[in-house]
Structures are given as C-alpha cells and as structure tokens.
Design a protein around this motif. Structure first.
Motif, PDB file in Angstrom:
ATOM      1  N   MET A   6      39.721 -26.288 -50.003  1.00 22.02           N
ATOM      2  CA  MET A   6      40.901 -26.603 -50.217  1.00 22.02           C
ATOM      3  C   MET A   6      42.004 -26.779 -50.847  1.00 22.02           C
ATOM      4  O   MET A   6      41.988 -26.363 -52.497  1.00 22.02           O
ATOM      5  CB  MET A   6      41.780 -25.309 -49.504  1.00 22.02           C
ATOM      6  N   LEU A   7      42.236 -27.575 -50.416  1.00 19.32           N
ATOM      7  CA  LEU A   7      43.297 -28.885 -50.693  1.00 19.32           C
ATOM      8  C   LEU A   7      42.674 -29.382 -52.127  1.00 19.32           C
ATOM      9  O   LEU A   7      43.308 -29.592 -53.169  1.00 19.32           O
ATOM     10  CB  LEU A   7      43.301 -29.952 -50.323  1.00 19.32           C
ATOM     11  N   ALA A   8      40.989 -29.945 -52.263  1.00 18.74           N
ATOM     12  CA  ALA A   8      40.560 -30.527 -52.823  1.00 18.74           C
ATOM     13  C   ALA A   8      39.950 -29.779 -54.511  1.00 18.74           C
ATOM     14  O   ALA A   8      40.636 -30.400 -55.613  1.00 18.74           O
ATOM     15  CB  ALA A   8      39.450 -30.582 -52.268  1.00 18.74           C
ATOM     16  N   GLU A  39      39.846 -19.031 -50.134  1.00 17.47           N
ATOM     17  CA  GLU A  39      38.277 -19.866 -48.918  1.00 17.47           C
ATOM     18  C   GLU A  39      37.688 -20.188 -49.841  1.00 17.47           C
ATOM     19  O   GLU A  39      36.890 -19.553 -49.787  1.00 17.47           O
ATOM     20  CB  GLU A  39      37.921 -19.412 -48.190  1.00 17.47           C
ATOM     21  N   THR A  40      37.616 -21.321 -50.577  1.00 18.23           N
ATOM     22  CA  THR A  40      36.710 -21.919 -50.924  1.00 18.23           C
ATOM     23  C   THR A  40      34.942 -22.341 -50.809  1.00 18.23           C
ATOM     24  O   THR A  40      34.402 -21.528 -51.175  1.00 18.23           O
ATOM     25  CB  THR A  40      37.435 -23.418 -51.490  1.00 18.23           C
ATOM     26  N   SER A  41      35.254 -22.118 -49.741  1.00 12.60           N
ATOM     27  CA  SER A  41      33.926 -22.460 -48.964  1.00 12.60           C
ATOM     28  C   SER A  41      32.801 -20.772 -48.618  1.00 12.60           C
ATOM     29  O   SER A  41      31.484 -20.851 -48.493  1.00 12.60           O
ATOM     30  CB  SER A  41      33.856 -23.686 -47.451  1.00 12.60           C
ATOM     31  N   GLU A  42      34.392 -20.458 -48.759  1.00 12.87           N
ATOM     32  CA  GLU A  42      33.051 -18.819 -49.001  1.00 12.87           C
ATOM     33  C   GLU A  42      33.193 -17.813 -49.631  1.00 12.87           C
ATOM     34  O   GLU A  42      32.762 -17.091 -50.292  1.00 12.87           O
ATOM     35  CB  GLU A  42      34.131 -18.357 -47.743  1.00 12.87           C
ATOM     36  N   LEU A  80      32.767 -30.517 -62.899  1.00 10.49           N
ATOM     37  CA  LEU A  80      34.218 -30.582 -62.212  1.00 10.49           C
ATOM     38  C   LEU A  80      33.480 -30.174 -61.003  1.00 10.49           C
ATOM     39  O   LEU A  80      33.406 -30.033 -59.491  1.00 10.49           O
ATOM     40  CB  LEU A  80      35.240 -30.913 -62.375  1.00 10.49           C
ATOM     41  N   LEU A  81      33.758 -28.564 -61.899  1.00 11.28           N
ATOM     42  CA  LEU A  81      33.010 -27.142 -60.603  1.00 11.28           C
ATOM     43  C   LEU A  81      32.270 -28.200 -59.412  1.00 11.28           C
ATOM     44  O   LEU A  81      31.840 -26.962 -58.773  1.00 11.28           O
ATOM     45  CB  LEU A  81      32.926 -26.286 -61.664  1.00 11.28           C
ATOM     46  N   ASN A  82      30.533 -28.432 -60.819  1.00 12.02           N
ATOM     47  CA  ASN A  82      29.910 -28.962 -59.769  1.00 12.02           C
ATOM     48  C   ASN A  82      29.817 -29.625 -58.800  1.00 12.02           C
ATOM     49  O   ASN A  82      29.862 -29.643 -57.489  1.00 12.02           O
ATOM     50  CB  ASN A  82      28.544 -29.274 -60.466  1.00 12.02           C
ATOM     51  N   LYS A  83      31.113 -30.571 -58.014  1.00 14.62           N
ATOM     52  CA  LYS A  83      31.354 -31.787 -57.791  1.00 14.62           C
ATOM     53  C   LYS A  83      32.118 -31.112 -57.102  1.00 14.62           C
ATOM     54  O   LYS A  83      31.850 -30.583 -55.366  1.00 14.62           O
ATOM     55  CB  LYS A  83      32.723 -32.851 -58.093  1.00 14.62           C
ATOM     56  N   VAL A  84      32.655 -29.498 -57.338  1.00 13.93           N
ATOM     57  CA  VAL A  84      34.128 -28.943 -55.902  1.00 13.93           C
ATOM     58  C   VAL A  84      33.311 -28.025 -54.922  1.00 13.93           C
ATOM     59  O   VAL A  84      32.624 -28.607 -53.325  1.00 13.93           O
ATOM     60  CB  VAL A  84      35.046 -27.853 -56.271  1.00 13.93           C
ATOM     61  N   GLU A  85      32.069 -27.592 -55.961  1.00  8.12           N
ATOM     62  CA  GLU A  85      31.282 -26.357 -55.157  1.00  8.12           C
ATOM     63  C   GLU A  85      30.083 -27.503 -54.443  1.00  8.12           C
ATOM     64  O   GLU A  85      29.696 -26.651 -53.449  1.00  8.12           O
ATOM     65  CB  GLU A  85      30.204 -25.877 -56.353  1.00  8.12           C
ATOM     66  N   PHE A 102      22.230 -32.822 -60.673  1.00  8.50           N
ATOM     67  CA  PHE A 102      22.407 -31.400 -61.793  1.00  8.50           C
ATOM     68  C   PHE A 102      23.866 -32.684 -62.703  1.00  8.50           C
ATOM     69  O   PHE A 102      23.889 -32.311 -63.499  1.00  8.50           O
ATOM     70  CB  PHE A 102      23.289 -29.945 -61.192  1.00  8.50           C
ATOM     71  N   GLU A 103      24.883 -32.957 -61.289  1.00  3.94           N
ATOM     72  CA  GLU A 103      25.654 -34.199 -61.988  1.00  3.94           C
ATOM     73  C   GLU A 103      24.769 -35.175 -62.586  1.00  3.94           C
ATOM     74  O   GLU A 103      25.624 -35.298 -63.871  1.00  3.94           O
ATOM     75  CB  GLU A 103      26.171 -35.026 -60.563  1.00  3.94           C
TER      76      GLU A 103
END
Length: 143
Positions: A6-8, A39-42, A80-85, A102-103
C-alpha cells in the motif's frame, strides 16, 4: 506485507501521476476522482485491467496521430502500474515471467517513442499486446 504494498503504491501514485487519466496531451490532464486503493493486493483484476486498457488505448491513439509524447506518457504510466501490480501479485512464478516480458516491451515502446520511430513503436506495441494475450492465456489455464 499489505502495508508495504500500500505504501509503495501510494508513493508511486502521488509522484508519478498514476492517478491521472491516460494522457491525450502530455502533462495537461487533471487528476481523476479515483482514490488510492485501501488493499492493493486485493484489488480486482478489473481495476488493473481497466487501467492498462486505458493506457494502451492512449498508446494506440498516439500511434494513430503520430503523437510520440502521448505514446511515451501512456507507456510510462503503464510501466509504473505494471511494477505495482507485479509486486502485489508476485507469488505466481509464471506471472512474474509475464511481468518481466511486459516491462521489457513497454520499455521498448518508450525507447522507440523517444526516437520518434513510428515503425518501432508499432512493432513494440504489437509485442506488448502479444505479451498481454499470453499472460491472460496462462492465467486462464492455471484456473
């Protein structure tokens, strides 16, 4: 782990403009009303997919208009979205491989856009699309 994710995500969200809609004009769109996920991971697949589809549409729009700034901006948002996901969903080894592919091809889209090479961007965008199809195919097969 969820707090770290969540912080990242929050840091990337704020510092990179990920909260913005896909760029139609570089750096001129206002931030959307979307909030940072709790809840990013969810987050559902729909959230990630909708954002990636929005950014890929921006890349395609840029390709059709020869707008390399738009292509680069949308590819950067997508990267950037791909890195977070990828961080949030990194438990699946096959998925990690797809994230790396993908990156790599997203970086190529950016590289070719900086060179203002329409054929290079077109080829890299095709490879990006292919990586999406392969990833989703492997996710369906894993179900």
């Amino acid at each position: 782990m969820r707090l770290l994710v969540m912080l990242a995500f929050t840091a990337l969200w704020i510092t990179t403009g990920l909260a913005q809609s896909p760029s139609t004009e570089p750096e001129t769109k206002a931030a959307s009303d979307e909030t940072v996920p709790k809840e990013t991971s969810e987050r559902s697949l729909d959230f990630w997919m909708q954002k990636k589809l929005d950014y890929s549409t921006g890349i395609l729009r840029g390709l059709s208009m020869g707008d390399f700034d738009q292509i680069e901006a949308n590819a950067n948002h997508m990267r950037l979205l791909n890195k977070v996901e990828g961080f949030a969903r990194s438990r699946n080894p096959d998925y990690r491989n797809h994230v790396r592919t993908f990156e790599r091809v997203t970086n190529e889209v950016i590289h070719q856009a900086k060179k203002k090479n329409i054929d290079g961007v077109t080829l890299a965008f095709h490879q990006l699309t292919t990586s999406c199809v392969r990833c989703h195919q492997s996710l369906r097969e894993a179900e």
